[in-house]
Design a protein around this motif. Structure first.
Motif, short mmCIF file in Angstrom:
data_model
loop_
_atom_site.label_atom_id
_atom_site.label_comp_id
_atom_site.label_asym_id
_atom_site.label_seq_id
_atom_site.Cartn_x
_atom_site.Cartn_y
_atom_site.Cartn_z
N PRO A 104 -21.19 59.60 -37.11
CA PRO A 104 -22.20 59.00 -36.55
C PRO A 104 -23.65 58.55 -37.52
O PRO A 104 -24.69 57.92 -37.69
N GLY A 105 -24.27 60.55 -36.72
CA GLY A 105 -25.67 60.76 -37.00
C GLY A 105 -25.99 60.80 -38.59
O GLY A 105 -26.75 60.70 -39.29
N LEU A 106 -24.36 61.44 -39.28
CA LEU A 106 -24.71 61.27 -40.91
C LEU A 106 -24.43 60.02 -41.33
O LEU A 106 -25.47 60.07 -42.15
N ASN A 107 -23.69 59.38 -40.73
CA ASN A 107 -23.53 57.69 -41.27
C ASN A 107 -25.52 57.53 -41.26
O ASN A 107 -25.88 56.28 -42.39
N VAL A 144 -24.88 66.55 -49.11
CA VAL A 144 -25.60 66.82 -48.93
C VAL A 144 -26.19 67.24 -47.79
O VAL A 144 -27.19 67.07 -47.87
N THR A 145 -25.87 68.44 -46.99
CA THR A 145 -26.61 69.07 -45.75
C THR A 145 -26.57 69.95 -45.63
O THR A 145 -25.89 70.83 -46.81
N PRO A 150 -31.65 71.22 -40.62
CA PRO A 150 -30.82 70.80 -39.50
C PRO A 150 -31.12 68.94 -39.62
O PRO A 150 -32.86 68.83 -39.10
N GLY A 151 -31.19 67.67 -39.60
CA GLY A 151 -31.44 66.05 -39.49
C GLY A 151 -31.41 65.69 -41.02
O GLY A 151 -32.17 64.60 -40.92
N LYS A 152 -31.70 66.66 -42.54
CA LYS A 152 -32.22 65.31 -43.66
C LYS A 152 -30.88 66.28 -44.78
O LYS A 152 -29.91 67.36 -43.84
N VAL A 153 -30.72 64.97 -44.81
CA VAL A 153 -29.56 64.23 -45.76
C VAL A 153 -30.46 64.57 -46.71
O VAL A 153 -30.95 63.63 -47.17
N ARG A 154 -29.50 64.64 -48.15
CA ARG A 154 -29.67 64.16 -49.37
C ARG A 154 -28.72 63.61 -49.83
O ARG A 154 -27.38 63.97 -50.00
#
Length: 221
Positions: A104-107, A144-145, A150-154
């Motif tokens: 859910p966090g990544l979502n 992509v993490t 941490p906490g950042k997603v591309r």
């Protein structure tokens, strides 16, 4: 064995082969100076016909749309793209959805990247045309993490995704290599007292359309 006789010393043989020709001295010197001058001299590579075509496409299609500069895709002379919706794009989209549902966090962070690009007008929703274009290609994307961030997603568009042996990348011209030689960059970096670095926030692929080709970005809300 005579105990009073000193032990024999081993023989050492030096073998010289006369059938091996030595490299000429002038060639050795040229190669030495070529290595020493690496990165300091401009490269003089002749552009191939395809590289020239890519540059011509860029020069002919570049324009300012009121907000930013944009250029057309440097298509190869013969485009070989087929509709990859059912066999490739949908399956990769379902795999992405499953991954996001399990995290859910990544979502949440992934959906935020979509919303940010929508707010900045980097991407926009599109509707299927009726009838669909002659050539159509769906561009999958994935998250992509980085464990160091941490906490950042591309969100990365997978232009290398293949369908029947073809991908978007394989249908685009690479163009000439315009990157500076890294050795030269490092050497020039020490040339002055102050060095200035810059970076960009991100590069995004816009939806491109022409008379025969449409590129659609598959995503979900």
């Amino acid at each position: 064995m005579n105990a009073n006789k000193p032990p024999r010393q081993p023989f050492i043989y030096h073998v010289c082969r006369k059938d091996i020709e030595e490299e000429p001295l002038d060639e050795l010197v040229q190669r030495f100076w070529k290595i020493e001058a690496e990165g300091t001299l401009p490269e003089q590579n002749e552009d191939s016909s395809l590289d020239q075509l890519a540059v011509q496409t860029m020069e002919n299609s570049i324009c300012h749309n009121g907000e930013r500069y944009q250029i057309g895709f440097p298509w190869k002379p013969v485009k070989k793209l087929q509709n990859n919706y059912f066999s490739a794009a949908v399956s990769q989209l379902k795999s992405l959805q499953k991954r996001l549902q399990n995290d859910p966090g990544l979502n949440q962070r992934y959906n935020q990247t979509l919303q940010t690009d929508l707010d900045k007008n980097f991407v926009k929703p599109v509707e299927m045309q009726a009838p669909p274009p002659e050539l159509i290609w769906y561009l999958p994307h994935h998250a992509v993490t980085n464990p160091n961030k941490p906490g950042k997603v591309r969100r990365v568009a997978n232009a290398a995704s293949k369908f029947r042996g073809k991908s978007l990348n394989s249908n685009l011209l690479t163009g000439p290599d315009l990157l500076n030689n890294l050795v030269g960059v490092l050497l020039r970096f020490r040339q002055h007292k102050v060095a200035v670095l810059s970076d960009i926030e991100g590069i995004f692929m816009q939806i491109a359309k022409d008379k025969k080709t449409s590129l659609l970005f598959v995503s979900f809300g």
